[in-house]
Write a protein that holds these residues in place. Sequence first.
Motif, PDB file in Angstrom:
ATOM      1  N   PHE A   1       0.828  -1.207   0.000  1.00 15.36           N
ATOM      2  CA  PHE A   1       0.000   0.000   0.000  1.00 15.36           C
ATOM      3  C   PHE A   1       0.863   1.258   0.000  1.00 15.36           C
ATOM      4  N   THR A   2       0.251   2.345  -0.471  1.00 16.77           N
ATOM      5  CA  THR A   2       0.869   3.671  -0.390  1.00 16.77           C
ATOM      6  C   THR A   2      -0.227   4.692  -0.091  1.00 16.77           C
ATOM      7  N   ALA A   3       0.145   5.717   0.638  1.00 15.72           N
ATOM      8  CA  ALA A   3      -0.748   6.855   0.906  1.00 15.72           C
ATOM      9  C   ALA A   3       0.117   8.102   0.831  1.00 15.72           C
ATOM     10  N   GLU A   4      -0.232   9.022  -0.044  1.00 14.89           N
ATOM     11  CA  GLU A   4       0.617  10.183  -0.302  1.00 14.89           C
ATOM     12  C   GLU A   4      -0.081  11.486   0.105  1.00 14.89           C
ATOM     13  N   ASN A   5       0.644  12.256   0.900  1.00 16.83           N
ATOM     14  CA  ASN A   5       0.190  13.603   1.287  1.00 16.83           C
ATOM     15  C   ASN A   5      -1.237  13.614   1.846  1.00 16.83           C
ATOM     16  N   ILE A   6      -1.549  12.629   2.667  1.00 19.70           N
ATOM     17  CA  ILE A   6      -2.839  12.659   3.340  1.00 19.70           C
ATOM     18  C   ILE A   6      -2.773  13.676   4.486  1.00 19.70           C
ATOM     19  N   GLU A   7      -3.913  14.182   4.897  1.00 19.75           N
ATOM     20  CA  GLU A   7      -3.953  15.215   5.928  1.00 19.75           C
ATOM     21  C   GLU A   7      -3.843  14.563   7.311  1.00 19.75           C
ATOM     22  N   SER A   8      -2.716  14.812   7.963  1.00 22.22           N
ATOM     23  CA  SER A   8      -2.447  14.156   9.236  1.00 22.22           C
ATOM     24  C   SER A   8      -3.471  14.509  10.302  1.00 22.22           C
ATOM     25  N   ASN A   9      -3.993  15.744  10.269  1.00 25.10           N
ATOM     26  CA  ASN A   9      -4.965  16.123  11.299  1.00 25.10           C
ATOM     27  C   ASN A   9      -6.246  15.314  11.170  1.00 25.10           C
ATOM     28  N   ARG A  10      -6.692  15.055   9.932  1.00 22.44           N
ATOM     29  CA  ARG A  10      -7.892  14.243   9.728  1.00 22.44           C
ATOM     30  C   ARG A  10      -7.651  12.790  10.113  1.00 22.44           C
ATOM     31  N   LEU A  11      -6.489  12.259   9.771  1.00 24.57           N
ATOM     32  CA  LEU A  11      -6.163  10.876  10.106  1.00 24.57           C
ATOM     33  C   LEU A  11      -6.086  10.679  11.612  1.00 24.57           C
ATOM     34  N   LEU A  12      -5.332  11.550  12.305  1.00 26.66           N
ATOM     35  CA  LEU A  12      -5.142  11.397  13.747  1.00 26.66           C
ATOM     36  C   LEU A  12      -6.420  11.696  14.521  1.00 26.66           C
TER      37      LEU A  12
ATOM     38  N   SER B   1       3.976   4.225   3.290  1.00 26.96           N
ATOM     39  CA  SER B   1       4.047   3.104   2.358  1.00 26.96           C
ATOM     40  C   SER B   1       4.464   1.869   3.141  1.00 26.96           C
ATOM     41  N   GLY B   2       4.074   0.702   2.640  1.00 30.89           N
ATOM     42  CA  GLY B   2       4.442  -0.494   3.370  1.00 30.89           C
ATOM     43  C   GLY B   2       3.982  -1.769   2.704  1.00 30.89           C
ATOM     44  N   LYS B   3       4.435  -2.848   3.280  1.00 30.31           N
ATOM     45  CA  LYS B   3       4.073  -4.197   2.848  1.00 30.31           C
ATOM     46  C   LYS B   3       3.664  -4.969   4.097  1.00 30.31           C
ATOM     47  N   LEU B   4       2.466  -5.541   4.089  1.00 33.65           N
ATOM     48  CA  LEU B   4       1.933  -6.231   5.261  1.00 33.65           C
ATOM     49  C   LEU B   4       1.540  -7.660   4.909  1.00 33.65           C
ATOM     50  N   LYS B   5       1.788  -8.571   5.856  1.00 33.20           N
ATOM     51  CA  LYS B   5       1.365  -9.958   5.714  1.00 33.20           C
ATOM     52  C   LYS B   5       0.764 -10.417   7.038  1.00 33.20           C
ATOM     53  N   THR B   6      -0.246 -11.289   6.939  1.00 33.90           N
ATOM     54  CA  THR B   6      -0.817 -11.855   8.157  1.00 33.90           C
ATOM     55  C   THR B   6      -1.608 -13.101   7.800  1.00 33.90           C
ATOM     56  N   SER B   7      -1.932 -13.905   8.816  1.00 36.07           N
ATOM     57  CA  SER B   7      -2.734 -15.105   8.604  1.00 36.07           C
ATOM     58  C   SER B   7      -3.486 -15.428   9.883  1.00 36.07           C
ATOM     59  N   GLY B   8      -4.628 -16.100   9.732  1.00 34.12           N
ATOM     60  CA  GLY B   8      -5.426 -16.462  10.897  1.00 34.12           C
ATOM     61  C   GLY B   8      -6.881 -16.633  10.530  1.00 34.12           C
ATOM     62  N   ASN B   9      -7.677 -17.083  11.493  1.00 33.86           N
ATOM     63  CA  ASN B   9      -9.096 -17.313  11.264  1.00 33.86           C
ATOM     64  C   ASN B   9      -9.986 -16.320  11.995  1.00 33.86           C
ATOM     65  N   SER B  10      -9.405 -15.390  12.751  1.00 33.06           N
ATOM     66  CA  SER B  10     -10.186 -14.390  13.475  1.00 33.06           C
ATOM     67  C   SER B  10      -9.427 -13.075  13.471  1.00 33.06           C
ATOM     68  N   GLU B  11     -10.127 -12.023  13.875  1.00 33.05           N
ATOM     69  CA  GLU B  11      -9.486 -10.718  13.961  1.00 33.05           C
ATOM     70  C   GLU B  11      -8.297 -10.763  14.902  1.00 33.05           C
ATOM     71  N   ALA B  12      -8.463 -11.439  16.044  1.00 30.19           N
ATOM     72  CA  ALA B  12      -7.385 -11.535  17.026  1.00 30.19           C
ATOM     73  C   ALA B  12      -6.158 -12.240  16.445  1.00 30.19           C
ATOM     74  N   GLU B  13      -6.385 -13.324  15.721  1.00 31.71           N
ATOM     75  CA  GLU B  13      -5.263 -14.069  15.132  1.00 31.71           C
ATOM     76  C   GLU B  13      -4.574 -13.260  14.042  1.00 31.71           C
ATOM     77  N   LEU B  14      -5.360 -12.522  13.262  1.00 28.39           N
ATOM     78  CA  LEU B  14      -4.775 -11.707  12.197  1.00 28.39           C
ATOM     79  C   LEU B  14      -3.889 -10.607  12.766  1.00 28.39           C
ATOM     80  N   VAL B  15      -4.310  -9.998  13.876  1.00 24.48           N
ATOM     81  CA  VAL B  15      -3.507  -8.950  14.505  1.00 24.48           C
ATOM     82  C   VAL B  15      -2.238  -9.536  15.100  1.00 24.48           C
ATOM     83  N   GLN B  16      -2.355 -10.690  15.741  1.00 23.17           N
ATOM     84  CA  GLN B  16      -1.190 -11.314  16.371  1.00 23.17           C
ATOM     85  C   GLN B  16      -0.172 -11.818  15.360  1.00 23.17           C
ATOM     86  N   SER B  17      -0.605 -12.098  14.143  1.00 25.03           N
ATOM     87  CA  SER B  17       0.302 -12.611  13.109  1.00 25.03           C
ATOM     88  C   SER B  17       0.841 -11.528  12.184  1.00 25.03           C
TER      89      SER B  17
END
Length: 394
Positions: free
Chosen positions: A157-168, A184-200
């Motif tokens: 993903f990428t996000a360019e020149n977004i307004e920090s005040n609106r985001l925060l 910008s970044g690259k994210l990977k995760t795996s799991g069967n629930s929200e909790a597992e996806l966050v932990q991975s």
Amino acid sequence: MVKTDLRQVDLAELNGKIAGTTVQGNVLANLYGDKPQITANLITGTLNLNKLLPTAPRGGASGGASGGGSFTSAGLNRRWDHKPIDVSGLSVFDANIALISDAIIQDNTKVENVQAKAVLKDRVLTVSQFQGTAYGGPISATGVLKAEEKLDLDIDFTAENIESNRLLRTAADFKRVSGPLSLSGKLKTSGNSEAELVQSLAGNGTIKGVLKAKVKKEEVVGGALLSILGTKLQGIQGVGDATTTLLQSFAGQPANLNGTYVIGNGVLRSNDLRLDGHNASVFTSAKVDLPAWLINSQSDLFRSGEDPTKPYITVLLKGPLDKPNPRIKGLFLQSKSTSNPLQQILGIEESQPAAVPEGSSGSTETTEPVVEEKKSKKKKTKDIIKGILKGLGG
């Protein structure tokens, strides 16, 4: 217009509404084979996923003791849901979809002018294009979601020149910073629930921007007052200097932010965040434990031309991510005075070692009642405050 036979359904020139949202385009469903093959080209109004999708209940066990290691979480906060995510619908059909939407809303996030392309084949969803505008800036993402024995997600993903005040303001109800921010970044995760996806969750990325701190008028006046007090009382001169440094370096002044981050097991770490203001720089090292919803960070401010090994101000944050406990230290607290007038104003006496006469064993006796001693301190405090106010007048 609807055309249908035993093998396919063709919805040409579709024009209708779903959950109050206008939907136009063409949908072709090929019914021949093991499962339907759907091809859709759609143009829609605002898609509010909060209304279209069911809301998952909150709950689950909270974390316990803090963990060790570079990417070890301290536990799991109750905010993360343990309920299995139902993705059985992804195995019912295959699809090739192109979407243009006025906006897509999920929770409190709104992405406008959305253009997306995705292919679903054998429980694997490949998003080749997702772009739009969020928080005032362009965002884009590509990724693959595999829904087999468990969910596997891989996103760039990428996000360019977004307004920090609106985001925060949306993410953390924080309204004191403004200016463009790029991520910008690259994210990977795996799991069967929200909790597992966050932990991975794992990945890495960069952050940069030009930020301004918003300061209230009374805070500027307060900073000026502390500076004036510092000229009268050497013991609080450092406090006045520190306030002046912060105001002159970052209050309403553009400051350049740069840094990188790495994520492992849901724990985000950054050791090179740097904010360069006017004649001062802040270096931050942080650990953000997303599963436990905790933060532990240290930010060191250095003034230009001074010792680069000794921070003038250090701010430590520790505790819940949305409400951490701050602690401040640094050279600005050091004073050449033998007593601290701030402590005197607050009625707190500094402990000084008593002089021991020659030939004495070092023990002393209290000859005055404790109540009288407290009254004396209160009187001294009032005299100090009166002296400060009198001094400011001349």
